[in-house]
Write a protein that holds these residues in place. Structure first.
Motif, PDB file in Angstrom:
ATOM      1  N   ARG A  56       0.861  -1.184   0.000  1.00  0.00           N
ATOM      2  CA  ARG A  56       0.000   0.000   0.000  1.00  0.00           C
ATOM      3  C   ARG A  56       0.900   1.237   0.000  1.00  0.00           C
ATOM      4  N   TYR A  57       0.640   2.143  -0.941  1.00  0.00           N
ATOM      5  CA  TYR A  57       1.471   3.329  -1.070  1.00  0.00           C
ATOM      6  C   TYR A  57       0.691   4.559  -0.644  1.00  0.00           C
ATOM      7  N   THR A  58       1.408   5.517  -0.105  1.00  0.00           N
ATOM      8  CA  THR A  58       0.753   6.694   0.470  1.00  0.00           C
ATOM      9  C   THR A  58       0.659   7.861  -0.502  1.00  0.00           C
ATOM     10  N   THR A  59       1.431   7.831  -1.612  1.00  0.00           N
ATOM     11  CA  THR A  59       1.376   8.914  -2.598  1.00  0.00           C
ATOM     12  C   THR A  59       1.168   8.348  -3.997  1.00  0.00           C
ATOM     13  N   ASP A  60       0.625   9.185  -4.865  1.00  0.00           N
ATOM     14  CA  ASP A  60       0.427   8.767  -6.255  1.00  0.00           C
ATOM     15  C   ASP A  60       1.748   8.471  -6.942  1.00  0.00           C
ATOM     16  N   SER A  61       2.782   9.257  -6.653  1.00  0.00           N
ATOM     17  CA  SER A  61       4.077   9.045  -7.286  1.00  0.00           C
ATOM     18  C   SER A  61       4.634   7.672  -6.954  1.00  0.00           C
ATOM     19  N   GLU A  62       4.535   7.289  -5.697  1.00  0.00           N
ATOM     20  CA  GLU A  62       5.029   5.972  -5.293  1.00  0.00           C
ATOM     21  C   GLU A  62       4.224   4.865  -5.970  1.00  0.00           C
ATOM     22  N   ALA A  63       2.901   5.044  -6.030  1.00  0.00           N
ATOM     23  CA  ALA A  63       2.042   4.022  -6.641  1.00  0.00           C
ATOM     24  C   ALA A  63       2.311   3.906  -8.141  1.00  0.00           C
TER      25      ALA A  63
END
Length: 629
Positions: free
Chosen positions: A580-587
């Motif tokens: 689970r990622y907390t930012t759109d960039s990471e996702a």
């Protein structure tokens, strides 16, 4: 021209066609009284697939004038029907005597009828050609196909045949093929490479290539004779291509290790690939990927390069035009990119990423190794906000044994754009890597092992189905259903009336069939028979909602789980990353770098049912996938 016809008709195998081409060209090279002129004529015909076709209207009118056929009807005919129409017209005409159609006349027509200054003159030239053609061996229809750039012979076979003809000794007795063993296979392959390089670096033109062969030049001398230089702007150099190695990184690295020394891991940036020619008067010409001029890109190239090439009179650059998806400068405010004026920033939709330097001040750099070409590139190109050099990193020779390290570089390239901001994003949108040996010359037109392209393609087929189910959480694996527990259906209506609709239908059917399943198609009443004619198992269900409900009822009667599929699904894909990622960039970065599994719809259904059942009895009763394009 009749001598060339058997080659255009094609042989049973490519090898037989290649032998035929080589035999004819050997005869020309060794026995013609005007070998250069004759060789040029024959090669112009054999390579006509790489030329622009004659305009359909002009061709139709010439056929009409030659054979007394209705011009209007011929103009309305599909292009592929013109050859047979012309042959039918020739067969109806009575001819008492006729001079033979010469290959030289056909070659001249190919050269002069593409972009005519006087359409009437071209039409008269073509009319004379058709009048001289014969119905024997379908000469008339073959002539039309050649003028349409559809000769029936691939251009690569023509060039390979030319290379073999140049490498082999004169034919004994004028006809017999050369005995095996006179020229080694390696020597023939090397001859093919040299002919391809000479042809490609001269802009896919044959004049200098033919003249050099007629003078007896072979090998490196042939390549040197066709080297680009002072002719900047006349024709593009055919690009060198990397060998795709997406399925076997180990094999790609092994090929590079054979080259010896380190490599450069170049980011394969997304954009419009092009070649920029800077002439000595400052004019800029841009050739696109299809080797045709692209006037729309000249403005962007001029803004990027003007005043930023040091010590350059003329040059040819291999570039990528990258697009900036941003608002205009007027909307963004007074701030502009560093190094550019406000007018430049407002007018430039694309920036230039330079990958290679091919010609500099009249000198060809193609034979130089990559590291020397790029040393010159770094010297002459002065980077700014709209002009950058290709991104990447040098890979030491010992790292070419480490797949993990190379895959880490690939991941870095794929994910860089997600963490970039502003205009930097355009320069960092990569879809793979190209590993280039630092010692590799630029082999125009060739696909060489010294350049290896790496990407991360999706896993497909049986491996995809296996990996998909193996990726389930442990608590879900015990709930995987058998295929017999599932009722597979496709809901569709009124899709058989168009080519696109039939294509979508058959793709979905094929995906199911590849997993051993014959789905049931629930269709509208009116189209049911047309679906059956496609070989589908059909149940008329009426409109959309009634069809869906009927599929549910039929599945319930058999005590099965109902799976309903749309009729236009391209793939079922799992991005196999459970974090689970907390930012759109990471996702977004994770989506670009993780394993993508494109499974069959059967495996996808089993995956979803197992996930639903693992939540407990009766907790999950309905799942709907999210479609996107």
């Amino acid at each position: 021209f009749a001598v060339v016809l058997p080659l255009l008709a094609g042989a049973a195998t490519e090898a037989a066609t290649l032998r035929g081409v080589a035999t004819l060209l050997r005869q020309v090279l060794h026995h013609s009284s005007d070998k250069e002129s004759d060789l040029k004529s024959v090669m112009t015909i054999l390579l006509s697939s790489r030329r622009t076709p004659v305009v359909h209207k002009i061709l139709a009118d010439a056929i009409s004038d030659s054979f007394g056929m209705p011009a209007g009807k011929l103009r309305e005919e599909a292009s592929y029907k013109l050859p047979e129409q012309a042959l039918a017209g020739r067969r109806k005409q009575m001819t008492l005597s006729r001079r033979r159609l010469l290959a030289a006349d056909v070659a001249v027509a190919i050269d002069k009828c593409v972009a005519p200054k006087c359409k009437q003159e071209v039409q008269e030239r073509l009319t004379k050609l058709f009048a001289a053609s014969s119905k024997e061996n379908e000469e008339t229809s073959r002539l039309v196909r050649v003028l349409q750039s559809r000769p029936g012979l691939s251009w690569d076979v023509a060039l390979r045949g030319l290379a073999h003809a140049a490498a082999l000794p004169p034919p004994s007795g004028g006809e017999a093929p050369t005995p095996a063993g006179v020229v080694s296979p390696d020597a023939l392959v090397d001859a093919e490479d040299k002919v391809l390089q000479a042809y490609s670096q001269d802009g896919a033109r044959i004049d200098r290539l033919v003249a050099a062969l007629a003078r007896g030049q072979r090998g490196e001398a042939l390549v040197a004779a066709c080297a680009p230089g002072c002719e900047v702007g006349q024709a593009p150099i055919v690009p060198m291509r990397a060998r795709e190695a997406t399925d076997d990184v180990g094999a790609a690295l092994a090929n590079l290790r054979e080259c010896g020394g380190p490599a450069f891991a170049e980011w394969r940036t997304r954009g419009d690939q092009a070649q920029v020619h800077v002439k000595d008067d400052g004019a800029i010409i841009v050739f696109g990927k299809n080797m045709e001029q692209e006037p729309a890109l000249v403005g962007d190239a001029t803004l990027a390069l003007k005043g930023h090439l040091e010590g350059v009179r003329t040059c040819i650059l291999d570039v990528v035009f990258v697009r900036h998806w941003r608002k205009s400068a007027a909307k963004e405010g007074p701030e502009v990119a560093k190094g550019c004026t406000a007018s430049e920033d407002r007018g430039s939709e694309r920036s230039v990423l330079v990958r290679d330097l091919l010609v500099l001040n009249g000198n060809s750099l193609l034979p130089l190794p990559w590291k020397e070409r790029h040393a010159e590139l770094r010297r002459v190109v002065k980077e700014h906000a709209h002009l950058r050099l290709v991104q990447g990193s040098e890979v030491p020779s010992e790292a070419l044994h480490d797949e993990t390290r190379i895959m880490a570089l690939l991941t870095e390239a794929l994910t860089a754009a997600t963490f970039a901001t502003g205009d930097e994003k355009a320069f960092k949108r990569a879809d793979g890597l190209v590993l280039k040996s630092l010692d590799s010359p630029y082999l125009a037109g060739c696909c060489a092992g010294t350049w290896q392209a790496l990407a991360r393609p999706p896993v497909k087929g049986a491996d995809a189905d296996r990996l998909l189910l193996e990726s389930l959480p442990e608590e879900a694996k015990s709930h995987i259903p058998s295929t017999d527990e599932i009722y597979f259906s496709v809901v569709s209506a009124f899709r058989t009336d168009t080519t696109e609709g039939v294509r979508d239908i058959m793709k979905v059917q094929k995906l199911y069939n590849s997993a051993g399943v014959q789905p049931i198609w629930y269709t509208d009443e009116q189209s049911a028979d047309s679906y059956r004619r496609l070989g589908l198992k059909v149940i008329p269900g009426g409109k959309l909602v009634p069809s869906r409900n009927k599929a549910l009822d039929d599945a319930a009667k058999e005590g099965k789980v109902c799976v309903q599929t749309s009729d236009d699904i391209g793939s079922w894909t799992l991005y196999n990353d459970w974090e689970r990622y907390t930012t759109d960039s990471e996702a977004n970065a994770a989506a670009l770098s993780c394993m993508r599994i494109e499974s069959t719809p059967v495996a996808a259904a089993k995956f979803l049912i197992a996930m639903m059942r693992s939540r407990g009895p009766g907790v999950c009763r309905l799942f709907r996938g999210y479609p996107f394009s």
